[in-house]
Design a protein around this motif. Structure first.
Motif, PDB file in Angstrom:
ATOM      1  N   ASN A   1       0.930  -1.160   0.182  1.00 43.58           N
ATOM      2  CA  ASN A   1       0.007   0.037  -0.037  1.00 43.58           C
ATOM      3  C   ASN A   1       1.067   1.468  -0.069  1.00 43.58           C
ATOM      4  OD1 ASN A   1      -2.353  -1.721   0.232  1.00 43.58           O
ATOM      5  ND2 ASN A   1      -2.688  -1.315   2.275  1.00 43.58           N
ATOM      6  N   LEU A   2       1.882   1.229   0.859  1.00 47.83           N
ATOM      7  CA  LEU A   2       2.714   2.559   0.857  1.00 47.83           C
ATOM      8  C   LEU A   2       3.549   2.769  -0.403  1.00 47.83           C
ATOM      9  CD1 LEU A   2       3.040   4.491   3.038  1.00 47.83           C
ATOM     10  CD2 LEU A   2       4.963   3.456   3.874  1.00 47.83           C
ATOM     11  N   HIS A   3       4.007   1.412  -0.864  1.00 42.57           N
ATOM     12  CA  HIS A   3       4.577   1.690  -2.054  1.00 42.57           C
ATOM     13  C   HIS A   3       3.714   2.503  -3.307  1.00 42.57           C
ATOM     14  CE1 HIS A   3       7.888   0.520  -4.608  1.00 42.57           C
ATOM     15  NE2 HIS A   3       7.181   0.349  -5.560  1.00 42.57           N
ATOM     16  N   LEU A   4       2.410   1.987  -3.231  1.00 46.71           N
ATOM     17  CA  LEU A   4       1.548   2.599  -4.365  1.00 46.71           C
ATOM     18  C   LEU A   4       1.094   3.950  -4.082  1.00 46.71           C
ATOM     19  CD1 LEU A   4      -1.033  -0.453  -4.845  1.00 46.71           C
ATOM     20  CD2 LEU A   4       0.745   0.432  -6.285  1.00 46.71           C
ATOM     21  N   MET A   5       1.290   4.287  -2.554  1.00 44.15           N
ATOM     22  CA  MET A   5       0.827   5.687  -2.279  1.00 44.15           C
ATOM     23  C   MET A   5       2.057   6.720  -2.605  1.00 44.15           C
ATOM     24  SD  MET A   5      -0.808   5.117   1.376  1.00 44.15           S
ATOM     25  CE  MET A   5      -2.311   4.478   1.596  1.00 44.15           C
ATOM     26  N   LEU A   6       3.216   6.188  -2.449  1.00 43.96           N
ATOM     27  CA  LEU A   6       4.538   6.967  -2.886  1.00 43.96           C
ATOM     28  C   LEU A   6       4.372   7.001  -4.733  1.00 43.96           C
ATOM     29  CD1 LEU A   6       7.138   5.251  -0.793  1.00 43.96           C
ATOM     30  CD2 LEU A   6       6.269   7.633  -0.541  1.00 43.96           C
ATOM     31  N   GLN A   7       3.909   6.025  -5.213  1.00 43.88           N
ATOM     32  CA  GLN A   7       3.941   6.223  -6.854  1.00 43.88           C
ATOM     33  C   GLN A   7       2.893   7.187  -7.214  1.00 43.88           C
ATOM     34  OE1 GLN A   7       3.313   2.545  -8.603  1.00 43.88           O
ATOM     35  NE2 GLN A   7       5.435   1.681  -8.112  1.00 43.88           N
ATOM     36  N   LEU A   8       1.719   7.359  -6.258  1.00 44.18           N
ATOM     37  CA  LEU A   8       0.593   8.220  -6.786  1.00 44.18           C
ATOM     38  C   LEU A   8       1.187   9.547  -6.521  1.00 44.18           C
ATOM     39  CD1 LEU A   8      -2.196   8.042  -7.071  1.00 44.18           C
ATOM     40  CD2 LEU A   8      -2.818   8.502  -4.863  1.00 44.18           C
ATOM     41  N   VAL A   9       2.295   9.913  -5.443  1.00 42.09           N
ATOM     42  CA  VAL A   9       2.758  11.131  -5.412  1.00 42.09           C
ATOM     43  C   VAL A   9       3.490  11.491  -6.387  1.00 42.09           C
ATOM     44  CG1 VAL A   9       4.380  12.426  -3.747  1.00 42.09           C
ATOM     45  CG2 VAL A   9       2.655  11.151  -2.981  1.00 42.09           C
ATOM     46  N   ARG A  10       4.361  10.545  -6.969  1.00 38.98           N
ATOM     47  CA  ARG A  10       5.434  10.626  -8.192  1.00 38.98           C
ATOM     48  C   ARG A  10       4.710  11.029  -9.179  1.00 38.98           C
ATOM     49  NH1 ARG A  10       9.914   6.253  -8.482  1.00 38.98           N
ATOM     50  NH2 ARG A  10      10.595   7.799  -9.924  1.00 38.98           N
ATOM     51  N   VAL A  11       3.476  10.253  -9.521  1.00 38.56           N
ATOM     52  CA  VAL A  11       2.856  10.677 -10.743  1.00 38.56           C
ATOM     53  C   VAL A  11       2.437  12.142 -10.749  1.00 38.56           C
ATOM     54  CG1 VAL A  11       0.421  10.329 -11.775  1.00 38.56           C
ATOM     55  CG2 VAL A  11       1.891   8.545 -11.029  1.00 38.56           C
ATOM     56  N   MET A  12       2.100  12.893  -9.670  1.00 37.75           N
ATOM     57  CA  MET A  12       1.831  14.285  -9.677  1.00 37.75           C
ATOM     58  C   MET A  12       2.886  15.255 -10.089  1.00 37.75           C
ATOM     59  SD  MET A  12      -1.628  13.914  -9.223  1.00 37.75           S
ATOM     60  CE  MET A  12      -1.861  15.974  -8.900  1.00 37.75           C
ATOM     61  N   VAL A  13       4.108  14.699  -9.736  1.00 37.66           N
ATOM     62  CA  VAL A  13       5.007  15.571  -9.724  1.00 37.66           C
ATOM     63  C   VAL A  13       6.320  15.000 -10.733  1.00 37.66           C
ATOM     64  CG1 VAL A  13       5.042  16.601  -7.543  1.00 37.66           C
ATOM     65  CG2 VAL A  13       6.493  14.661  -7.708  1.00 37.66           C
ATOM     66  N   SER A  14       5.905  14.106 -11.543  1.00 37.38           N
ATOM     67  CA  SER A  14       6.905  13.461 -12.711  1.00 37.38           C
ATOM     68  C   SER A  14       7.414  14.527 -13.336  1.00 37.38           C
ATOM     69  CB  SER A  14       5.973  12.382 -13.204  1.00 37.38           C
ATOM     70  OG  SER A  14       6.939  11.880 -14.353  1.00 37.38           O
ATOM     71  N   PRO A  15       8.761  14.305 -13.887  1.00 40.61           N
ATOM     72  CA  PRO A  15       9.444  15.121 -14.859  1.00 40.61           C
ATOM     73  C   PRO A  15       8.566  15.080 -16.104  1.00 40.61           C
ATOM     74  CG  PRO A  15      10.947  13.722 -13.510  1.00 40.61           C
ATOM     75  CD  PRO A  15       9.793  13.369 -13.124  1.00 40.61           C
ATOM     76  N   GLY A  16       7.856  14.034 -16.206  1.00 37.86           N
ATOM     77  CA  GLY A  16       7.285  14.020 -17.701  1.00 37.86           C
ATOM     78  C   GLY A  16       6.171  14.915 -17.721  1.00 37.86           C
ATOM     79  N   ASN A  17       5.779  15.403 -16.761  1.00 38.04           N
ATOM     80  CA  ASN A  17       4.571  16.245 -16.702  1.00 38.04           C
ATOM     81  C   ASN A  17       4.812  17.653 -17.170  1.00 38.04           C
ATOM     82  OD1 ASN A  17       3.222  14.198 -15.634  1.00 38.04           O
ATOM     83  ND2 ASN A  17       3.243  15.104 -13.441  1.00 38.04           N
ATOM     84  N   SER A  18       3.855  18.460 -17.626  1.00 35.69           N
ATOM     85  CA  SER A  18       4.189  20.009 -17.856  1.00 35.69           C
ATOM     86  C   SER A  18       4.957  20.736 -16.867  1.00 35.69           C
ATOM     87  CB  SER A  18       3.086  20.664 -18.243  1.00 35.69           C
ATOM     88  OG  SER A  18       2.161  20.849 -17.423  1.00 35.69           O
ATOM     89  N   PRO A  19       6.029  21.572 -16.886  1.00 37.44           N
ATOM     90  CA  PRO A  19       6.627  22.349 -15.743  1.00 37.44           C
ATOM     91  C   PRO A  19       5.679  22.964 -15.072  1.00 37.44           C
ATOM     92  CG  PRO A  19       7.808  22.580 -17.823  1.00 37.44           C
ATOM     93  CD  PRO A  19       6.564  21.783 -18.301  1.00 37.44           C
TER      94      PRO A  19
END
Length: 972
Positions: free
Chosen positions: A299-317
């Motif tokens: 669960n915690l691993h998926l939660m951390l992945q969810l945070v990374r999705v919001m701030v991924s370098p691939g997103n718009s700056p």
């Protein structure tokens, strides 16, 4: 019922029917039975046979089962049996029973024959059957529509198997089912209602259904998000215990990842809905070693992945920056740093937390500053950066953890010149503290350790401290290292080249070459320092010119890149290593074509392409860590320009310099023109504003003109109407009708005309009365204003003259008194002087007494004069106050006169207006008289008699009008 007893139980009396025959009879029973109970029993039997005889039931009974779903909607029990049967034949889940591995019968050319299926191909056979039956079910899209309608049923025996069946269809043919649901009215909304079901099994299977539905379809993801999915999922996670929850929390997190990953619209909606703040409680974990179950780690691993999705370098700056800001403001970053420094955290969670913190702080100055201030709970406290670097250069730490720390350090320095300066400052001689371990000391230790992976990580980390920062590149040239006792210190730059020349491992040399290329890139001073060592250029040319193995070709390419940077950024300050001499050296010892070929090998390397994909260093093994993401950008930028620089001759360079100068001149001219254009744009904008203002005024004037024209047209219409009423042509009128007529005019019209004439006469009389009253008022005001002005002027002039004369007398008296006082004071001073001189020259005698008497008389006179002067001053002061009061009265009188003059001007204006109105009235009365005369003449012509009184009134009115005109002429 005897048939079912023979099929389902009891001892057979004859030969046993095969499975296919039994399924065929049950299908016939379903199709032909008129009683609902018979159909229900047949479908129940098909359900029991659907697992063992999956192929037969799917081939023969699917159409009958779909028909049952359409016709028997009122009976939930038969619907449940039909849905369970369809699920059994479509689902590909592996069954526990060994019978599933038995050989099914496959129809060939319309006949059935049993083909043995090997045990290792059984699962593939099951999957093929599931896809086959799914395609058969989806031939008619109305079947999916029907299934969506059945999901609205609240009955558990209908809704639950319906959810499972739709999930199985999505697993087998996802895109096709998504297309049908997407065009179905309220299709996604019906499925979202499953999350609100009070029965947990349906809600949980609904989560699995939405996971399958939202895979790879951005349109459905947006619809699900706007159906309030985020709120519902976060509520379920909270209810289930957040990270301590079970498999349901995992399903919710997987669904959230599906909705947010690579979907900028949903990410923005998630941020704007303040859902980031609700993620903070997920990461409130303790420091103890207990409580880390496998499910919690997942669960915690998926939660951390969810945070990374919001701030991924691939997103718009912009999107990543706003999310990073929200995570800092709500305390989520602080909570992640707490986990980072906590004890007892599992290694995989710690690694993923480091990666998550890396992307939360990447490129965000405020987050980077906070991370720099985080200290580990040690004694004495150490910065978190130092603690992490200690793990990175420690070869006993796990490989993935060391990669995560390197990524964190890179993200900390990304676009952070302040952080870069702090790291480089720990290496400078003036800031080194022997009592503590600094980041710079750890990087130098890793750079020159025996572990090649530590060498590579330290070199890349130090290169990021110099990335796009010319100041720190120059500062790092000051770093001196003590290699051994008794020997003088050497610079860090020289020590890196010394290690290169010693022929260490490929990974170490690649790391050092990347560091040197980053260091001297776009820094002519560093290039000069590098070339100042006489051994560096021969070493590079020797490395490039040798024919070594495949592993060494990468090192040769990087040496060519380093030498090319020395040419491109050479300021020709060293006579032996100018641009031209280095190019001649390459042409003689290496060859230009060979040099370019070696240089191009870097970008063709397989690991180069992998590193260029994303910033995070992810490698399957330590030996494959050769390239850094930022360095791949540098290679891409420099490869072309170095190739051109090597091939250029001195004449071409001179021409390029001339072209550069010309371009600079052109740039200055262009800048001037830009300024001129900018000024002209400002003027144009002002003119446009003026034009817009004038256009608005023009529109307003046009509107007024239009309004006035409409009023004029209205008056014209009224005038024409009145004209028609008063001057109607009597020709062509016949004496027809019930009422009496005289030459085309009846008595009603005649009476109406008389009433109008009388009304006009009354209005004229009233207007004449008002006009005479106004004239009287104007004359009265004129005479009153003249009298008031005359009186005030006389009063003011006489009062002023009296005051001025009195003031002049007083001033003359004051002046005479002042001169007398001055004379007396002078005499007194003379007497005092003489008395003092006599007293000092001779003894006292009778003469002195006489002088004393005279002095006393003078003093008494002086006192009297002084008193008189004070009295006169008081009198003068009173007169001045009276004069001031009179001046105030004069100002008041003048203001009154100004008011009266203003009133006079207003009255004169009113007189003019009244005269104008009078003229208008006279014109109107003249027109009315003319009309009355014409009407009178018409009445006479028509034979009507007119009273003498009326004629006298008209004549008197005419005479009155003539008298008025004469009076006006006399006034003028």
């Amino acid at each position: 019922m005897n048939f079912f007893r023979g099929v389902m139980g009891g001892q057979p009396s004859g030969p046993q029917p095969t499975g296919g025959e039994t399924v065929q009879r049950l299908c016939d029973r379903v199709a032909s039975s008129t009683l609902l109970e018979d159909r229900r029993d047949a479908v129940r039997a098909l359900k029991a046979l659907s697992k063992k005889y999956r192929l037969e039931v799917g081939t023969q009974a699917m159409a009958h089962l779909i028909h049952i779903l359409q016709t028997d909607r009122s009976d939930s029990e038969i619907l449940g049996y039909a849905l369970d049967t369809l699920y059994n034949i479509i689902c590909n889940e592996e069954e526990e029973e060994q019978d599933m591995l038995a050989s099914p019968s496959i129809p060939v050319s319309g006949k059935r024959r049993n083909l043995p299926v090997p045990e290792d191909n059984a699962q593939k056979q099951e999957e093929d059957l599931g896809v086959l039956f799914t395609e058969k079910f989806l031939k008619d899209p109305e079947s999916v529509m029907l299934l969506l309608t059945l999901l609205e049923e609240f009955d558990f025996h209908v809704r639950w198997p319906g959810v499972k069946l739709l999930t199985a269809l999505l697993k087998n043919q996802c895109s096709q089912v998504q297309g049908v649901i997407l065009v179905s009215p309220m299709g996604v909304s019906r499925l979202m209602d499953l999350l609100a079901d009070s029965r947990e099994v349906i809600r949980n299977d609904g989560l699995l259904l939405l996971q399958q539905l939202s895979k790879g379809n951005a349109a459905i993801q947006k619809i699900v998000a706007f159906e309030n999915a985020f709120e519902r999922l976060l509520d379920i996670i909270t209810e289930e215990g957040s990270s301590d929850g079970g498999i349901v929390v995992e399903d919710c997190l997987l669904l959230l990842l599906n909705l947010l990953k690579n979907n900028s619209s949903n990410q923005n909606f998630f941020k704007e809905g303040s859902y980031i703040q609700r993620m903070k409680p997920w990461f409130e974990v303790g420091d103890d070693n207990s409580g880390w179950s496998a499910q919690k780690v997942t669960n915690l691993h998926l939660m951390l992945q969810l945070v990374r999705v919001m701030v991924s370098p691939g997103n718009s700056p912009g999107a990543s920056s706003s999310c990073q800001k929200s995570m800092y403001q709500c305390g989520l970053l602080q909570q992640l740093c707490t986990i980072l420094m906590a004890t007892g955290v599992p290694a995989d969670i710690l690694t993923e937390t480091i990666n998550t913190v890396s992307e939360v702080i990447r490129g965000s100055q405020i987050n980077q500053d906070y991370f720099a201030s985080v200290n580990a709970p040690s004694n004495p406290p150490r910065p978190a950066i130092v603690v992490l670097l200690m793990s990175m250069v420690n070869e006993r730490q796990p490989f993935v953890l060391r990669c995560a720390v390197l990524y964190c350090f890179q993200c900390f320095l990304y676009k952070n010149q302040k952080g870069q300066g702090e790291i480089v400052a720990t290496l400078l001689p003036s800031t080194i503290d022997a009592n503590s371990i600094s980041a710079g000391q750890l990087l130098c230790g890793g750079l020159f350790s025996a572990d090649s992976l530590s060498n590579w990580c330290a070199a890349v980390a130090l290169a990021h401290a110099l990335q796009d920062n010319l100041t720190q590149k120059e500062q790092l040239l000051r770093v001196q290292l003590a290699t051994s006792l008794g020997k003088p210190p050497v610079s860090l730059l020289q020590q890196c080249t010394n290690i290169l020349s010693q022929g260490s491992k490929v990974q170490t040399r690649v790391g050092l070459l990347m560091l040197l290329c980053t260091w001297i890139n776009n820094c002519p001073i560093a290039v000069t320092h590098f070339l100042h060592n006489q051994e560096n250029v021969p070493f590079l040319t020797g490395q490039i010119s040798e024919n070594l193995g495949e592993d060494e070709r990468l090192v040769q390419g990087l040496c060519a890149l380093l030498l090319g940077i020395c040419i491109y950024y050479n300021d020709n300050s060293l006579e032996n290593y100018t641009k031209e001499k280095l190019k001649q050296l390459i042409e003689k010892r290496i060859g230009k074509e060979n040099f370019v070929e070696k240089l191009g090998f870097v970008a063709k390397h397989e690991l180069y392409s992998r590193a260029a994909q994303k910033p995070q260093p992810t490698f399957p093994s330590p030996e494959q860590m050769l390239f850094d993401h930022e360095f791949t950008k540098l290679v891409k930028e420099l490869e072309g320009v170095i190739t051109k620089a090597v091939h250029k001759s001195s004449e071409e360079e001179k021409k390029e310099e001339e072209v550069k100068k010309t371009l600079e001149q052109h740039d200055s001219i262009v800048t001037q023109y830009k300024d001129l254009i900018r000024d002209q744009d400002a003027q144009i904008q002002e003119l446009k504003q003026q034009v817009s203002t004038l256009s608005l005024n023009n529109e307003q004037m046009q509107a007024q003109i239009t309004q006035q024209q409409s009023q004029i047209q209205q008056h014209k219409d009224q005038y024409n109407l009145l004209k028609l009423k008063l001057g109607k042509d009597p020709q062509g009128l016949s004496s027809q009708g019930d009422g009496a007529q005289v030459n085309g005019l009846n008595t009603e019209e005649m009476s109406q005309l008389r009433e109008e004439v009388e009304e006009l006469r009354r209005q004229q009389t009233l207007l004449n009365t008002q006009l005479s009253d106004k004239d009287t008022l104007i004359n009265t005001l004129k005479s009153g204003a003249v009298v008031v002005q005359t009186v005030e002027a006389g009063t003011e002039s006489s009062a002023n003259r009296e005051l001025l004369s009195e003031l002049e007398v007083l001033m003359s008296r004051v002046q005479s008194q002042g001169s007398e006082i001055s004379q007396l004071q002078a005499e007194r001073q003379e007497l005092i002087r003489r008395a003092e001189a006599t007293a000092s020259a001779a003894p006292p005698s009778s003469g002195s007494s006489a002088d004393a008497t005279e002095v006393s008389d003078l003093e008494s006179r002086l006192a009297a004069q002084t008193a008189e002067t004070e009295r006169l001053k008081e009198e003068c002061r009173g007169l001045r106050e009276g004069c001031a009061g009179l001046e105030q009265q004069l100002a008041s009188a003048q203001s009154t006169v100004a008011v009266e003059q203003t009133e006079k001007a207003k009255l004169q204006q009113e007189v003019q207006e009244s005269k104008k109105e009078q003229d208008d009235l006279l014109m109107l009365l003249a027109d009315q008289d003319q009309k009355i005369l014409s009407l009178k003449q018409k009445l006479k012509d028509l034979g009507e008699s007119i009273d003498e009184d009326e004629e006298d009134d008209l004549d008197s009115r005419d005479q009155f009008d003539e008298d008025e005109d004469e009076e006006e002429d006399n006034d003028d």
